[in-house]
Design a protein around this motif. Structure first.
Motif, mmCIF file in Angstrom:
data_model
loop_
_atom_site.group_PDB
_atom_site.id
_atom_site.type_symbol
_atom_site.label_atom_id
_atom_site.label_comp_id
_atom_site.label_asym_id
_atom_site.label_seq_id
_atom_site.Cartn_x
_atom_site.Cartn_y
_atom_site.Cartn_z
ATOM 1 N N ILE A 1 0.849 -1.209 0.053
ATOM 2 C CA ILE A 1 -0.003 -0.057 -0.012
ATOM 3 C C ILE A 1 1.149 1.400 0.047
ATOM 4 C CG2 ILE A 1 -1.596 1.345 1.528
ATOM 5 C CD1 ILE A 1 -2.776 -1.431 2.238
ATOM 6 N N TYR A 2 1.806 1.313 0.872
ATOM 7 C CA TYR A 2 2.789 2.492 0.907
ATOM 8 C C TYR A 2 3.315 2.675 -0.416
ATOM 9 C CZ TYR A 2 6.672 5.355 2.639
ATOM 10 O OH TYR A 2 7.628 6.315 3.139
ATOM 11 N N VAL B 1 0.877 4.155 -3.067
ATOM 12 C CA VAL B 1 0.531 5.759 -2.686
ATOM 13 C C VAL B 1 1.592 6.323 -3.280
ATOM 14 C CG1 VAL B 1 0.044 7.099 -0.846
ATOM 15 C CG2 VAL B 1 -1.210 4.886 -0.702
ATOM 16 N N ILE C 1 1.554 6.658 -7.023
ATOM 17 C CA ILE C 1 0.654 7.627 -7.484
ATOM 18 C C ILE C 1 0.743 9.043 -7.051
ATOM 19 C CG2 ILE C 1 -1.943 8.465 -6.987
ATOM 20 C CD1 ILE C 1 -2.506 5.420 -6.283
ATOM 21 N N GLY C 2 1.154 9.309 -6.130
ATOM 22 C CA GLY C 2 1.679 10.799 -5.718
ATOM 23 C C GLY C 2 2.698 11.166 -6.869
ATOM 24 N N ARG D 1 -7.655 -1.605 -1.565
ATOM 25 C CA ARG D 1 -8.233 -0.215 -2.242
ATOM 26 C C ARG D 1 -8.724 1.112 -1.170
ATOM 27 N NH1 ARG D 1 -11.632 -4.385 -5.414
ATOM 28 N NH2 ARG D 1 -13.127 -3.737 -4.174
ATOM 29 N N LYS E 1 -7.794 1.516 1.713
ATOM 30 C CA LYS E 1 -6.652 2.171 2.552
ATOM 31 C C LYS E 1 -5.634 2.896 1.377
ATOM 32 C CE LYS E 1 -5.904 -1.373 6.059
ATOM 33 N NZ LYS E 1 -5.393 -2.882 6.626
ATOM 34 N N VAL E 2 -5.514 2.513 0.259
ATOM 35 C CA VAL E 2 -4.881 3.337 -0.762
ATOM 36 C C VAL E 2 -5.811 4.530 -0.830
ATOM 37 C CG1 VAL E 2 -4.479 3.580 -3.043
ATOM 38 C CG2 VAL E 2 -3.791 1.411 -1.970
ATOM 39 N N CYS E 3 -6.812 4.587 -0.985
ATOM 40 C CA CYS E 3 -7.988 5.732 -1.218
ATOM 41 C C CYS E 3 -7.702 6.720 0.006
ATOM 42 C CB CYS E 3 -9.190 5.330 -1.752
ATOM 43 S SG CYS E 3 -9.311 4.566 -3.319
ATOM 44 N N TYR F 1 -5.528 7.487 1.672
ATOM 45 C CA TYR F 1 -4.115 8.160 1.753
ATOM 46 C C TYR F 1 -4.274 9.059 0.761
ATOM 47 C CZ TYR F 1 -0.897 5.320 4.493
ATOM 48 O OH TYR F 1 -0.300 4.448 5.307
ATOM 49 N N LEU F 2 -5.215 8.949 -0.229
ATOM 50 C CA LEU F 2 -5.447 9.790 -1.426
ATOM 51 C C LEU F 2 -6.220 11.189 -1.155
ATOM 52 C CD1 LEU F 2 -5.097 7.443 -4.394
ATOM 53 C CD2 LEU F 2 -3.250 8.817 -3.108
ATOM 54 N N GLU F 3 -6.691 11.530 0.006
ATOM 55 C CA GLU F 3 -7.582 12.343 0.093
ATOM 56 C C GLU F 3 -7.108 13.869 -0.369
ATOM 57 O OE1 GLU F 3 -8.762 12.417 4.279
ATOM 58 O OE2 GLU F 3 -9.972 10.740 4.162
#
Length: 199
Positions: free
Chosen positions: A104-105, A108, A111-112, A138, A140-142, A144-146
């Motif tokens: 997950i880390y 993320v 994606i960043g 999904r 947990k990934v999302c 982080y994407l707030e």
């Protein structure tokens, strides 16, 4: 095809801009990028030579470790299969938890990076085994994407292996789960190439 910026997440991440591949987490081989079932993913190159020297390993032996004995298998010490790892997480196994948290880390992080390179993202798609079936991954990934404006509908996200939008109407980024059929795509591409050469 999307006219804009998109990211597709499976065992690797592909950044897509205006319908064309823009960047990918893989490098010269699939070993670079995300931690996979048995592949190490990103690693400090100095670790490779240090382990080889300390363990007296040949290049072929080290290659076998990096590609077949690392990744989620190596981190969890249990299995390369997410289903087995998730069961062990429920039993309180910390190494199993580490394997998923590490994945997950890394997702993320990529994606960043890709969002910055493309100056934003319009759509994020989860595909492949983990993407299609990993409900908790999904979510947990999302979470982080707030910072990108991602909001997901937890009820819609509670699905496996079906095509669905899991983002909320007010999410600034659309998020989808899209099942894949690699064999069908390979067959179609092979047919197209064969047809072109036969003409």
């Amino acid at each position: 095809r999307l006219v804009g910026s998109e990211m597709c997440i499976r065992d690797s991440i592909c950044a897509i801009k205006n319908g064309k591949s823009y960047d990918t987490s893989m490098g010269f081989t699939p070993l670079e990028g995300l931690v996979m079932e048995t592949r190490s993913g990103d690693i400090d190159p100095a670790c490779v030579t240090k382990i080889m020297k300390e363990e007296n390993l040949t290049p072929d032996e080290m290659d076998d470790i990096l590609n077949k004995k690392s990744g989620k298998l190596g981190l969890s010490g249990i299995s390369a299969d997410d289903r087995d790892i998730e069961k062990e997480i429920l039993n309180g196994n910390k190494r199993a938890e580490l394997a998923i948290d590490n994945f997950i880390y890394q997702v993320v992080g990529y994606i960043g990076r890709f969002a910055a390179q493309m100056n934003g993202v319009d759509v994020i798609t989860f595909a492949g085994g983990v993407g299609e079936n990993g409900i908790d991954v999904r979510e947990k990934v999302c979470a982080y994407l707030e910072f990108l404006g991602v909001k997901i509908n937890t009820e819609a996200n509670n699905c496996r292996g079906k095509e669905v939008e899991i983002s909320t109407p007010d999410s600034k980024v659309k998020v989808f789960v899209i099942p894949t059929n690699e064999e069908l795509m390979i067959a179609r591409d092979t047919k197209a190439v064969s047809y072109t050469h036969l003409r």
